[in-house]
Scaffold this motif. Sequence first.
Motif, mmCIF file in Angstrom:
data_model
loop_
_atom_site.group_PDB
_atom_site.id
_atom_site.type_symbol
_atom_site.label_atom_id
_atom_site.label_comp_id
_atom_site.label_asym_id
_atom_site.label_seq_id
_atom_site.Cartn_x
_atom_site.Cartn_y
_atom_site.Cartn_z
ATOM 1 N N UNK A 28 5.438 30.240 48.878
ATOM 2 C CA UNK A 28 6.398 30.081 49.965
ATOM 3 C C UNK A 28 6.582 28.617 50.269
ATOM 4 N N UNK A 29 7.583 28.176 50.956
ATOM 5 C CA UNK A 29 8.843 28.868 51.182
ATOM 6 C C UNK A 29 9.660 28.969 49.907
ATOM 7 N N UNK A 30 10.762 29.684 49.975
ATOM 8 C CA UNK A 30 11.580 29.940 48.806
ATOM 9 C C UNK A 30 12.416 28.766 48.338
ATOM 10 N N UNK A 31 12.586 27.771 49.157
ATOM 11 C CA UNK A 31 13.372 26.607 48.772
ATOM 12 C C UNK A 31 12.449 25.485 48.324
ATOM 13 N N UNK A 32 13.018 24.526 47.606
ATOM 14 C CA UNK A 32 12.251 23.356 47.236
ATOM 15 C C UNK A 32 11.648 23.502 45.858
ATOM 16 N N UNK A 33 11.091 22.416 45.400
ATOM 17 C CA UNK A 33 10.477 22.374 44.089
ATOM 18 C C UNK A 33 9.003 22.025 44.277
ATOM 19 N N UNK A 34 8.123 22.930 43.840
ATOM 20 C CA UNK A 34 6.698 22.745 44.016
ATOM 21 C C UNK A 34 6.025 22.640 42.654
ATOM 22 N N UNK A 35 5.139 21.659 42.516
ATOM 23 C CA UNK A 35 4.340 21.544 41.309
ATOM 24 C C UNK A 35 2.869 21.522 41.706
ATOM 25 N N UNK A 83 3.358 37.255 55.262
ATOM 26 C CA UNK A 83 2.833 38.516 54.763
ATOM 27 C C UNK A 83 3.963 39.390 54.249
ATOM 28 N N UNK A 84 3.641 40.262 53.319
ATOM 29 C CA UNK A 84 4.606 41.262 52.868
ATOM 30 C C UNK A 84 4.508 42.522 53.704
ATOM 31 N N UNK A 85 3.424 42.694 54.443
ATOM 32 C CA UNK A 85 3.209 43.935 55.179
ATOM 33 C C UNK A 85 3.470 43.816 56.672
ATOM 34 N N UNK A 86 3.424 42.625 57.236
ATOM 35 C CA UNK A 86 3.612 42.466 58.678
ATOM 36 C C UNK A 86 5.088 42.567 59.037
ATOM 37 N N UNK A 87 5.381 43.237 60.120
ATOM 38 C CA UNK A 87 6.746 43.298 60.648
ATOM 39 C C UNK A 87 6.866 42.237 61.722
ATOM 40 N N UNK A 88 7.258 41.029 61.301
ATOM 41 C CA UNK A 88 7.249 39.895 62.210
ATOM 42 C C UNK A 88 8.616 39.558 62.786
ATOM 43 N N UNK A 89 9.601 40.384 62.553
ATOM 44 C CA UNK A 89 10.918 40.102 63.107
ATOM 45 C C UNK A 89 11.564 38.926 62.404
ATOM 46 N N UNK A 111 9.251 32.331 64.226
ATOM 47 C CA UNK A 111 9.306 33.392 63.221
ATOM 48 C C UNK A 111 10.418 33.097 62.232
ATOM 49 N N UNK A 112 10.221 33.537 60.972
ATOM 50 C CA UNK A 112 11.278 33.328 59.983
ATOM 51 C C UNK A 112 11.202 34.356 58.872
ATOM 52 N N UNK A 113 12.346 34.603 58.256
ATOM 53 C CA UNK A 113 12.461 35.430 57.056
ATOM 54 C C UNK A 113 13.302 34.713 55.996
ATOM 55 N N UNK A 114 14.229 33.883 56.426
ATOM 56 C CA UNK A 114 15.104 33.175 55.487
ATOM 57 C C UNK A 114 14.317 32.130 54.713
ATOM 58 N N UNK A 115 14.790 31.842 53.512
ATOM 59 C CA UNK A 115 14.216 30.818 52.638
ATOM 60 C C UNK A 115 12.772 31.103 52.249
ATOM 61 N N UNK A 116 12.376 32.361 52.249
ATOM 62 C CA UNK A 116 11.034 32.736 51.846
ATOM 63 C C UNK A 116 11.090 33.508 50.538
ATOM 64 N N UNK A 117 9.968 33.551 49.849
ATOM 65 C CA UNK A 117 9.855 34.382 48.665
ATOM 66 C C UNK A 117 10.175 35.818 49.058
ATOM 67 N N UNK A 118 10.863 36.547 48.179
ATOM 68 C CA UNK A 118 11.284 37.921 48.476
ATOM 69 C C UNK A 118 10.157 38.771 49.037
ATOM 70 N N UNK A 119 10.479 39.493 50.116
ATOM 71 C CA UNK A 119 9.544 40.432 50.705
ATOM 72 C C UNK A 119 8.617 39.846 51.752
ATOM 73 N N UNK A 120 8.597 38.537 51.917
ATOM 74 C CA UNK A 120 7.703 37.901 52.887
ATOM 75 C C UNK A 120 8.386 37.681 54.230
#
Length: 174
Positions: A28-35, A83-89, A111-120
């Motif tokens: 995570x997060x879904x944006x950016x370049x990580x090495x 988390x993939x299991x928490x309902x965090x809104x 809280x956030x859902x955007x720009x995250x790895x799918x399902x997180x």
Amino acid sequence: MKYFRSLSTVAVVLSISATSAYSENAVLPGEGSFTKFGETDGWTVFVDVQRQSCLIERVDAEANVVQMGLTSDHKLGYLGVFSKTADLGNGGKEDIFVDLDGVMYTSQATKMRKNLTDGYAGGYILANNPQFIEDLAKKYTMTVFPEEEQSFVVDLAGTYKAMEMARACNAEQN
């Protein structure tokens, strides 16, 4: 209670124990370049190429994620739980309490859902309290008490060494 402030600049993540099921890229997060920069004591240190800073990440067996690092201006530390299991809104802020081996801190989590790895889903806080950051490095257990969700415990084993490696990584980025 000591206080650390939340600002909505950068997303981060929290979790429990490491797994090798993930690639060379940060979860995570879904944006950016990580090495990948290196590994120590169950933590992986990544370079966020876009922000020219480093972060540490730990993923547990249930695929919960903890990340800690610096904001893009390198002025604040951040900490997040995803988390993939928490309902965090989605979006919004909520009060959150963090206990580090008996030392209690309070803040507001974004809280956030955007720009995250799918399902997180998850949230983050930014820390401007040096004592909080020192306690993260040197304490052994973090218990997080969100306002609406169920509390959870995070094993901080190896955090000090991972933070030291991230400091070395950050020095190389400048």
